[in-house]
Every structure is written in C-alpha cells, then in structure tokens.
Design a protein around this motif. Structure first.
Motif, PDB file in Angstrom:
ATOM      1  N   ASP A  28      27.725   1.916  91.208  1.00 55.09           N
ATOM      2  CA  ASP A  28      27.052   2.749  90.221  1.00 55.09           C
ATOM      3  C   ASP A  28      28.119   2.861  89.014  1.00 55.09           C
ATOM      4  O   ASP A  28      29.302   3.227  89.066  1.00 55.09           O
ATOM      5  CB  ASP A  28      26.551   3.909  90.792  1.00 55.09           C
ATOM      6  CG  ASP A  28      25.737   4.933  89.651  1.00 55.09           C
ATOM      7  OD1 ASP A  28      26.116   5.195  88.568  1.00 55.09           O
ATOM      8  OD2 ASP A  28      24.811   5.420  90.437  1.00 55.09           O
ATOM      9  N   ARG A  42      27.477   2.386  95.790  1.00 53.49           N
ATOM     10  CA  ARG A  42      25.960   2.861  95.577  1.00 53.49           C
ATOM     11  C   ARG A  42      25.288   2.678  96.830  1.00 53.49           C
ATOM     12  O   ARG A  42      25.704   1.458  97.389  1.00 53.49           O
ATOM     13  CB  ARG A  42      25.244   2.514  94.216  1.00 53.49           C
ATOM     14  CG  ARG A  42      23.738   3.156  94.138  1.00 53.49           C
ATOM     15  CD  ARG A  42      23.562   2.359  92.644  1.00 53.49           C
ATOM     16  NE  ARG A  42      22.376   3.319  91.984  1.00 53.49           N
ATOM     17  CZ  ARG A  42      21.545   3.155  91.140  1.00 53.49           C
ATOM     18  NH1 ARG A  42      21.954   1.913  90.444  1.00 53.49           N
ATOM     19  NH2 ARG A  42      20.611   3.782  90.749  1.00 53.49           N
ATOM     20  N   ASP A  81      18.013  -0.102  93.803  1.00 53.30           N
ATOM     21  CA  ASP A  81      19.565   0.212  93.682  1.00 53.30           C
ATOM     22  C   ASP A  81      20.197  -1.009  93.077  1.00 53.30           C
ATOM     23  O   ASP A  81      21.348  -0.997  92.239  1.00 53.30           O
ATOM     24  CB  ASP A  81      20.103   0.641  94.848  1.00 53.30           C
ATOM     25  CG  ASP A  81      19.821   2.063  94.962  1.00 53.30           C
ATOM     26  OD1 ASP A  81      19.585   2.802  94.185  1.00 53.30           O
ATOM     27  OD2 ASP A  81      19.519   2.485  96.159  1.00 53.30           O
ATOM     28  N   GLY A 191      22.201   6.877  96.068  1.00 50.48           N
ATOM     29  CA  GLY A 191      21.479   5.832  95.545  1.00 50.48           C
ATOM     30  C   GLY A 191      19.723   6.122  95.893  1.00 50.48           C
ATOM     31  O   GLY A 191      19.578   7.065  96.690  1.00 50.48           O
TER      32      GLY A 191
END
Length: 321
Positions: A28, A42, A81, A191
């Motif tokens: 992330d 993430r 994600d 996530g």
C-alpha cells in the motif's frame, strides 16, 4: 480444533503471506489522501478467509453456501488490492455472493419481494461501508472483535442462532490480525480482501439473527460504522464527489489525520463506543420497541457526527477530498 491450535495456524499463515506479499510487491503506497505515511504490506486481512476455510473443512456439510460466497468476495477483493477493478465487477460479485447466503438462510421464502430488495441494498451497502471505514491502524480488527463478541454473547445468553465456533473463528482471526496491525507502524493492512470478507461474515450472522428473532434491532451492532459511513456518503454527495474514490472526510479521518490524534486511540474510541451501544441493545432488547431503541441510539450518534463540521470549521481545515 482447539482455539490455540487455530490461532497458531493462522499466525503461521499470516507470516507466510508476508513473504508472498513482499516477493510480489503487494503493498500500500501512501498518497495525499492516505492516513499513513509509509509503504506497508497490503492484504493481511486475507487471514479472515483462511479462518473461514479452517472452519469450513470441519463443517463442509452445512457451510458451503457461506464459504462459496466469502471465497468469491475475497477473490475479487484480493484482485482489486493487486490491480484495481471496476466497481461494476466488484458489485456484481457482491450481489452473487449475497444471493448465495440469502438462499442459504431461506430469505426468499421468508420475506416479501420488497423486503428482499431492501435486504440486498443493506447488505451490499454494509459490505462497502465496512470497507470505507478501514482506514487507520486497528480500527477493523478492534471493531470486528466488538461486533463478533456482541453476537457471541447473544448466541450464548439470549438466542442460540449459530454454532458458537463459527463466531469464535472470526474473533481469533481478528486477534491475529491485530497483533500485526494494531501498532504505531503496522506490519500490514487488511486491504479490501480483509474488510470485505469480514463484513460478509458479519452480515451473514446478523441477518441470521434477525430472521430467527424477527427483530432488526441487531443492526445496531454496526451503529458506529453505519452512522459514520452513511453520513460521510451523504456529505460527499452534497459536495458532488465520486463516493468510490479515496478521501479523508470520515469523522475518524478528521480526528486522526487533521487533528493528529493517535490512530490507535481513535480506533479504540470507536470500539469502546460500539461496546456501549451493544450493551444498550442487549439490555433493552424486548423491553422497548425496536423503533424507539433505534431513535434512542442513532440520534445521539448523529449529533456526535456533526462534531466533524465544527472541527473543520473551527480551524478552517481544508481536507484533501
């Protein structure tokens, strides 16, 4: 399985996932709308799907609709994600997954058509609201523990509506996730795969409880998230924004980002507030009418939410939106 063994297995799975996420760069990256400032792994919330899997292999004979549904939403969320998907694909999969649990719970035979439509709107809305609220360290894990703990109490003391282990497995997964996430510098974030999977799990349980007790009062176990998410969506619609784009207008974001309150403290405040509400719901259940209890609880929360506008105006803050 013993709960300790489940916890150890989930811990091992989480550590293995970290190696995979690190190898394939599942991270992330912070931007001006993020609540964090460092690159973080993430998808740690995949632990909720693995917890559901561990339960499923022991109860596959009567748990396949739920497991199929949570697998579908987890897959599409994990994909999102890694590589952003269109909202149409995500919502379509959510719709299919919700249909599976509606069928499993016999909703189509128990509720009129209008009620089914409302249930779809609420279920898909709650899934996305839970995802919207996953923005700071600890908030998803702590809030999930409170919701699941409330459901476990009801299942044990008030109305048996499911296997207690089905709730406990989600709580164990939350504890394992919190071990890595509830830190000043989180080891991982949930996530979409985490927030949406556990939201799906919660919706299944709440809906099952509503159908068995014939009372919608249990929706108040999600009151804090519900008020913040819905009011923020309305605020953003008023500002003519795309509600699916990242932003910093939730009350928890204003408190943690703009007023610099420690993220873990804000998460704890949200969890404690929901504990208070859950206690009130349990205490007043069948003592007052559902509508009165809804008004009694939601009205003060709406007033608290307006604090956000006072805080923004007080210091003339311009939030990145």
């Amino acid at each position: 399985m013993e709960y300790t063994i489940i916890g150890i297995l989930l811990m091992i799975i989480m550590l293995l996932y970290f190696k995979v996420a690190d190898k394939f760069n599942i991270i992330d990256k912070p931007n001006q709308r993020s609540s964090h400032s460092e690159i973080t792994l993430r998808g740690g919330g995949i632990i909720f799907w693995f917890s559901a899997l561990l339960y499923f292999v022991q109860h596959f004979q009567n748990n396949y609709f739920f497991f199929t549904g949570i697998t579908l939403v987890s897959l599409v969320s994990f994909w999102d994600d890694i590589q952003n998907l269109s909202n149409k694909i995500r919502i379509s999969v959510h719709f299919i997954s919700i249909t599976l649990i509606f069928y499993d719970l016999g909703l189509f035979n128990l509720v009129p058509v209008l009620g089914v439509i409302i249930a779809y709107v609420l279920a898909i809305g709650l899934i996305n609201a839970y995802n919207f609220m996953d923005g700071i360290n600890g908030i998803t894990g702590l809030y999930t523990l409170v919701v699941m703990g409330s459901l476990l109490y009801v299942n044990t003391k008030i109305q048996l509506f499911t296997d207690g282990n089905f709730i406990k497995y989600a709580m164990i997964a939350s504890l394992v996730f919190l071990f890595f996430n509830y830190r000043k510098k989180a080891k991982c974030f949930a996530g979409d795969v985490g927030s949406i999977a556990i939201a799906f799990w919660i919706i299944y349980l709440v809906l099952k409880l509503i159908l068995i007790t014939n009372s919608v009062i249990w929706l108040l176990f999600l009151a804090i998230y519900g008020v913040d998410a819905i009011c923020t969506i309305l605020h953003r619609l008023y500002l003519k924004q795309n509600i699916f784009e990242a932003h910093r207008l939730h009350l928890y974001q204003v408190l943690s980002n703009e007023y610099k309150i420690q993220h873990r403290l804000v998460s704890l405040y949200y969890a404690l507030a929901q504990i208070v509400i859950s206690v009130l719901v349990i205490y007043f259940y069948q003592k007052v009418q559902d509508l009165i209890l809804f008004v009694f609880i939601i009205t003060p929360l709406l007033l608290v939410y307006t604090l956000k506008f006072y805080l923004l105006n007080k210091n003339n803050l311009k939030v990145n939106i």
